[in-house]
Design an enzyme around this catalytic site. Structure first.
Site, PDB file in Angstrom:
ATOM      1  N   ASP A   1      12.669  -8.920  10.496  1.00 24.89           N
ATOM      2  CA  ASP A   1      11.476  -9.020  10.551  1.00 24.89           C
ATOM      3  C   ASP A   1      10.750 -10.729  11.146  1.00 24.89           C
ATOM      4  OD1 ASP A   1       8.866  -7.471   8.436  1.00 24.89           O
ATOM      5  OD2 ASP A   1       8.231  -9.461   9.057  1.00 24.89           O
TER       6      ASP A   1
ATOM      7  N   HIS B   1       8.093   8.875  16.719  1.00 27.54           N
ATOM      8  CA  HIS B   1       7.402   8.111  15.988  1.00 27.54           C
ATOM      9  C   HIS B   1       6.913   8.730  15.015  1.00 27.54           C
ATOM     10  CE1 HIS B   1       3.460   6.189  15.462  1.00 27.54           C
ATOM     11  NE2 HIS B   1       3.027   7.510  15.207  1.00 27.54           N
TER      12      HIS B   1
ATOM     13  N   ASN C   1       6.400   0.842   2.944  1.00 31.05           N
ATOM     14  CA  ASN C   1       5.049   0.601   2.137  1.00 31.05           C
ATOM     15  C   ASN C   1       4.426   2.199   2.865  1.00 31.05           C
ATOM     16  OD1 ASN C   1       5.463  -1.503   0.708  1.00 31.05           O
ATOM     17  ND2 ASN C   1       5.022  -2.984   2.212  1.00 31.05           N
TER      18      ASN C   1
ATOM     19  N   HIS D   1       4.322   3.071  11.497  1.00 33.93           N
ATOM     20  CA  HIS D   1       5.194   3.794  12.292  1.00 33.93           C
ATOM     21  C   HIS D   1       5.978   4.234  10.928  1.00 33.93           C
ATOM     22  CE1 HIS D   1       7.972   4.067  16.153  1.00 33.93           C
ATOM     23  NE2 HIS D   1       9.182   4.256  14.664  1.00 33.93           N
TER      24      HIS D   1
ATOM     25  N   HIS E   1       8.935   2.845   8.325  1.00 31.05           N
ATOM     26  CA  HIS E   1       9.414   1.287   8.869  1.00 31.05           C
ATOM     27  C   HIS E   1      10.633   1.878   7.445  1.00 31.05           C
ATOM     28  CE1 HIS E   1       5.973  -0.172   8.501  1.00 31.05           C
ATOM     29  NE2 HIS E   1       6.171  -1.183   8.007  1.00 31.05           N
TER      30      HIS E   1
HETATM   31  P1  DGP Z   1       4.366  -3.136   6.751  1.00 31.37           P
HETATM   32  O1  DGP Z   1       3.229  -4.290   5.640  1.00 31.37           O
HETATM   33  O2  DGP Z   1       5.490  -2.171   5.382  1.00 31.37           O
HETATM   34  O3  DGP Z   1       3.621  -2.456   7.380  1.00 31.37           O
HETATM   35  O4  DGP Z   1       5.434  -3.758   7.293  1.00 31.37           O
HETATM   36  C1  DGP Z   1       5.193  -4.682   8.378  1.00 31.37           C
HETATM   37  C2  DGP Z   1       5.973  -5.549   9.153  1.00 31.37           C
HETATM   38  O5  DGP Z   1       6.290  -5.826  10.143  1.00 31.37           O
HETATM   39  C3  DGP Z   1       5.869  -6.690   8.441  1.00 31.37           C
HETATM   40  O6  DGP Z   1       6.942  -7.368   7.858  1.00 31.37           O
HETATM   41  C4  DGP Z   1       5.577  -7.891   9.583  1.00 31.37           C
HETATM   42  C5  DGP Z   1       6.208  -6.733  11.024  1.00 31.37           C
HETATM   43  N1  DGP Z   1       6.197  -6.645  11.703  1.00 31.37           N
HETATM   44  C6  DGP Z   1       4.450  -6.901  12.339  1.00 31.37           C
HETATM   45  N2  DGP Z   1       4.397  -6.950  13.549  1.00 31.37           N
HETATM   46  C7  DGP Z   1       5.800  -7.038  14.611  1.00 31.37           C
HETATM   47  C8  DGP Z   1       6.714  -7.778  15.791  1.00 31.37           C
HETATM   48  O7  DGP Z   1       6.033  -7.344  16.728  1.00 31.37           O
HETATM   49  N3  DGP Z   1       7.525  -7.847  15.378  1.00 31.37           N
HETATM   50  C9  DGP Z   1       8.802  -8.420  14.220  1.00 31.37           C
HETATM   51  N4  DGP Z   1       9.434  -7.660  14.613  1.00 31.37           N
HETATM   52  N5  DGP Z   1       7.806  -7.740  13.150  1.00 31.37           N
HETATM   53  C10 DGP Z   1       6.500  -7.322  13.409  1.00 31.37           C
END
Ligand code: DGP
Length: 113
Positions: free
Chosen positions: A30, A46, A86, A97, A99
């Protein structure tokens, strides 16, 4: 999906720190870690969230989670971890998407909300 950040990460169009990949999922670090280890399990297919997920996709996701349970040592999660997904506004979902957050590498707090 054209404008999906995680699809772009899965396809390699946006760089990420990839820790695992197979035919069904990618696991990345993350970008905004909230624990000593904070990974994201991204299904390659997706779909926005568990509401949109089909039963076939649910089956594949369950296999991904089971596989994760067999990789804890290589991921540094052998002392335990927390899985969080979430959903929607109240769940603070920011990427549409599905996760699963994988949190660990240290003692986590006992509050989840
Ligand atoms: P949520 O808030 O549950 O939708 O989590 C999304 C997560 O995705 C958040 O913890 C940050 C992460 N994230 C968003 N954009 C990117 C990215 O471009 N690269 C990576 N590695 N993580 C990302």
């Amino acid at each position: 999906m054209e404008n999906c950040i995680f699809c772009k990460i899965i396809n390699g169009d946006i760089p990420s720190e990839r820790v695992y990949e197979d035919e069904n999922m990618v696991i990345i670090k993350d970008v905004n870690p909230q624990a000593a280890i904070h990974l994201l399990l991204l299904p390659k297919e997706h779909y926005a969230d568990i509401e949109e997920m089909t039963y076939a996709q649910a089956h594949t996701l369950a296999e991904c989670v089971k596989k994760l349970s067999e990789m804890t040592k290589q991921l540094g999660l052998e002392n335990g971890f927390r899985l969080v997904s979430n959903k929607g506004k109240h769940g603070c979902q920011s990427v549409g998407h599905l996760h699963i957050h994988i949190l660990g590498g240290e003692q986590l707090g006992d509050r989840m909300g």
